[in-house]
Design a protein around this motif. Structure first.
Motif, PDB file in Angstrom:
ATOM      1  N   ARG A  95      15.440 -29.201   6.729  1.00 55.86           N
ATOM      2  CA  ARG A  95      15.251 -28.943   8.164  1.00 55.86           C
ATOM      3  C   ARG A  95      14.373 -29.996   8.798  1.00 55.86           C
ATOM      4  O   ARG A  95      14.687 -30.521   9.874  1.00 55.86           O
ATOM      5  CB  ARG A  95      14.658 -27.540   8.373  1.00 55.86           C
ATOM      6  CG  ARG A  95      14.348 -27.234   9.829  1.00 55.86           C
ATOM      7  CD  ARG A  95      13.968 -25.780  10.027  1.00 55.86           C
ATOM      8  NE  ARG A  95      12.764 -25.405   9.304  1.00 55.86           N
ATOM      9  CZ  ARG A  95      11.524 -25.650   9.753  1.00 55.86           C
ATOM     10  NH1 ARG A  95      11.332 -26.293  10.899  1.00 55.86           N
ATOM     11  NH2 ARG A  95      10.479 -25.261   9.047  1.00 55.86           N
ATOM     12  N   TRP A  96      13.248 -30.329   8.127  1.00 57.06           N
ATOM     13  CA  TRP A  96      12.332 -31.308   8.699  1.00 57.06           C
ATOM     14  C   TRP A  96      13.004 -32.670   8.835  1.00 57.06           C
ATOM     15  O   TRP A  96      12.834 -33.350   9.846  1.00 57.06           O
ATOM     16  CB  TRP A  96      11.073 -31.420   7.835  1.00 57.06           C
ATOM     17  CG  TRP A  96      10.159 -30.247   7.982  1.00 57.06           C
ATOM     18  CD1 TRP A  96      10.330 -29.173   8.785  1.00 57.06           C
ATOM     19  CD2 TRP A  96       8.931 -30.042   7.285  1.00 57.06           C
ATOM     20  NE1 TRP A  96       9.280 -28.287   8.635  1.00 57.06           N
ATOM     21  CE2 TRP A  96       8.420 -28.790   7.731  1.00 57.06           C
ATOM     22  CE3 TRP A  96       8.230 -30.755   6.330  1.00 57.06           C
ATOM     23  CZ2 TRP A  96       7.218 -28.279   7.249  1.00 57.06           C
ATOM     24  CZ3 TRP A  96       7.039 -30.247   5.848  1.00 57.06           C
ATOM     25  CH2 TRP A  96       6.531 -29.021   6.306  1.00 57.06           C
ATOM     26  N   ALA A  98      16.293 -33.300   9.019  1.00 57.03           N
ATOM     27  CA  ALA A  98      17.374 -33.229  10.009  1.00 57.03           C
ATOM     28  C   ALA A  98      16.818 -33.274  11.429  1.00 57.03           C
ATOM     29  O   ALA A  98      17.371 -33.960  12.312  1.00 57.03           O
ATOM     30  CB  ALA A  98      18.187 -31.956   9.798  1.00 57.03           C
ATOM     31  N   GLU A  99      15.719 -32.556  11.664  1.00 58.63           N
ATOM     32  CA  GLU A  99      15.119 -32.572  13.004  1.00 58.63           C
ATOM     33  C   GLU A  99      14.535 -33.940  13.329  1.00 58.63           C
ATOM     34  O   GLU A  99      14.630 -34.419  14.466  1.00 58.63           O
ATOM     35  CB  GLU A  99      14.038 -31.497  13.099  1.00 58.63           C
ATOM     36  CG  GLU A  99      14.602 -30.078  13.080  1.00 58.63           C
ATOM     37  CD  GLU A  99      13.515 -29.013  13.056  1.00 58.63           C
ATOM     38  OE1 GLU A  99      12.320 -29.389  12.933  1.00 58.63           O
ATOM     39  OE2 GLU A  99      13.851 -27.816  13.153  1.00 58.63           O
ATOM     40  N   HIS A 100      13.943 -34.582  12.336  1.00 56.23           N
ATOM     41  CA  HIS A 100      13.323 -35.889  12.565  1.00 56.23           C
ATOM     42  C   HIS A 100      14.371 -36.960  12.863  1.00 56.23           C
ATOM     43  O   HIS A 100      14.178 -37.798  13.762  1.00 56.23           O
ATOM     44  CB  HIS A 100      12.514 -36.289  11.335  1.00 56.23           C
ATOM     45  CG  HIS A 100      11.807 -37.590  11.466  1.00 56.23           C
ATOM     46  ND1 HIS A 100      10.628 -37.743  12.164  1.00 56.23           N
ATOM     47  CD2 HIS A 100      12.121 -38.841  10.991  1.00 56.23           C
ATOM     48  CE1 HIS A 100      10.241 -39.010  12.119  1.00 56.23           C
ATOM     49  NE2 HIS A 100      11.138 -39.687  11.410  1.00 56.23           N
ATOM     50  N   ASP A 102      17.698 -36.341  13.604  1.00 55.45           N
ATOM     51  CA  ASP A 102      18.805 -35.846  14.418  1.00 55.45           C
ATOM     52  C   ASP A 102      20.143 -36.215  13.767  1.00 55.45           C
ATOM     53  O   ASP A 102      21.046 -36.748  14.395  1.00 55.45           O
ATOM     54  CB  ASP A 102      18.738 -36.391  15.849  1.00 55.45           C
ATOM     55  CG  ASP A 102      19.716 -35.660  16.787  1.00 55.45           C
ATOM     56  OD1 ASP A 102      20.042 -34.489  16.490  1.00 55.45           O
ATOM     57  OD2 ASP A 102      20.149 -36.274  17.789  1.00 55.45           O
ATOM     58  N   ARG A 305      26.833 -28.947   8.933  1.00 57.40           N
ATOM     59  CA  ARG A 305      25.532 -29.289   8.355  1.00 57.40           C
ATOM     60  C   ARG A 305      25.311 -28.539   7.060  1.00 57.40           C
ATOM     61  O   ARG A 305      25.822 -27.483   6.848  1.00 57.40           O
ATOM     62  CB  ARG A 305      24.403 -28.959   9.337  1.00 57.40           C
ATOM     63  CG  ARG A 305      24.376 -29.899  10.535  1.00 57.40           C
ATOM     64  CD  ARG A 305      23.205 -29.565  11.442  1.00 57.40           C
ATOM     65  NE  ARG A 305      23.217 -30.411  12.609  1.00 57.40           N
ATOM     66  CZ  ARG A 305      22.514 -31.508  12.761  1.00 57.40           C
ATOM     67  NH1 ARG A 305      21.724 -31.888  11.796  1.00 57.40           N
ATOM     68  NH2 ARG A 305      22.565 -32.234  13.849  1.00 57.40           N
TER      69      ARG A 305
END
Length: 305
Positions: A95-96, A98-100, A102, A305
């Protein structure tokens, strides 16, 4: 179309940029583990940024990322359940990242990813069922069955280094005593040689070289490591009947001086059946990062994803 890949280890982070199945760039950084868990994550994110920059220089923004980590992982949740060397416990790595970035991110276990890479690109590519056993700082196994690594019901299959082969022996980081890792891993070989010789700072590879040259303490430490690893591999063979076992990691890079006595020792323990073929891995330290790239590519091919 390119993907980036990260293989996060306790000592180094290995990265790759792969375009249309071809390795176009690679890098390696010090993990600087031993700090707090968030600091290690920040290091990983910084390495990912550098890989994105490298991908852009090679022609375009990557379409996905793959990251693989050691220890106990929940691949479905994208979480490092326990990676002691990194200070991670229930850390949502996917998650971290993927968010970082994008980007869609594939997440997996480092050794199972290495097994995927050896299965498709390396020493297991013509074999549907085999074990990939990297012998490095720690020891684990990817159990490749019908071309896919078996994770077990809880995702923890393959913790081969924590098979007890010397009951009551040295204390392991897992809390048990006499685990295979305490005798046969690269870190154990270096530590045991220092204890036997009084000389510190000698790497496991150097210990094997010294053993080849007849250095007494090195010969003893190598023999103990080979015997312990042979005990483990014989047990693995009896249980799962693999025709081939691919040995990877730093010690396997010592080549035949390490593999030949290991083959002999395994065969001696299998009194009622033929021994498996023991072969050296072909991808070396790139297995994990290439496996992470394959996971990223599979994610794209499967969609979502």
């Amino acid at each position: 179309m390119s993907v980036i890949a990260l293989d996060v280890g306790g000592t180094h982070i290995k990265g790759a940029v792969v375009e249309d199945g071809r390795l176009v760039d690679s890098a390696r950084w010090h993990t600087r583990a031993g700090r707090d868990a968030d600091a290690v994550i920040e290091t990983v994110l910084g390495c990912a940024d550098e890989l994105v920059a490298r991908a852009l220089r090679h022609g375009g923004r990557p379409a996905a990322a793959g990251v693989v980590v050691p220890g106990l992982v929940d691949e479905e949740a994208g979480t490092a359940v326990l990676a002691a060397n990194l200070g991670w416990r229930d850390t949502p790595v996917r998650r971290w990242l993927a968010e970082h970035l994008d980007l869609p991110v594939a997440f997996g276990h480092d050794v199972r990813a290495g097994g995927i890479a050896e299965s498709r690109l390396g020493a297991g590519r013509d074999c549907r069922n085999f074990a990939f056993v990297p012998v490095g700082t720690g020891i684990a196994a990817a159990l490749v069955i019908d071309g896919r690594p078996f994770a077990g019901d809880h995702g923890f299959a393959g913790e081969f280094g924590h098979l007890v082969v010397r009951p009551g022996g040295d204390r392991c980081a897992c809390g048990n005593r006499g685990c295979l890792e305490t005798v046969a891993s690269a870190s154990a070989v270096a530590r045991r040689y220092a204890d036997a010789s009084g000389e510190t700072g000698v790497s496991a590879k150097d210990v094997l070289c010294r053993a080849q040259a007849g250095d007494g303490p090195a010969v003893q430490v190598r023999a103990e490591a080979v015997d312990a690893l042979a005990d483990g591999l014989a047990a693995l063979t009896v249980l799962l009947d693999f025709e081939r076992i691919v040995i990877g990691g730093g010690l396997a890079e010592a080549g035949e001086p390490f593999l030949n006595p290991l083959r002999t020792a395994v065969a001696e323990r299998l009194t009622f059946r033929a021994a498996p073929r023991l072969v050296a891995a072909e991808l070396g330290h790139r297995a994990g990062s290439l496996g992470a790239a394959l996971l990223a590519q599979d994610l794209l091919d499967g969609g979502g994803r």
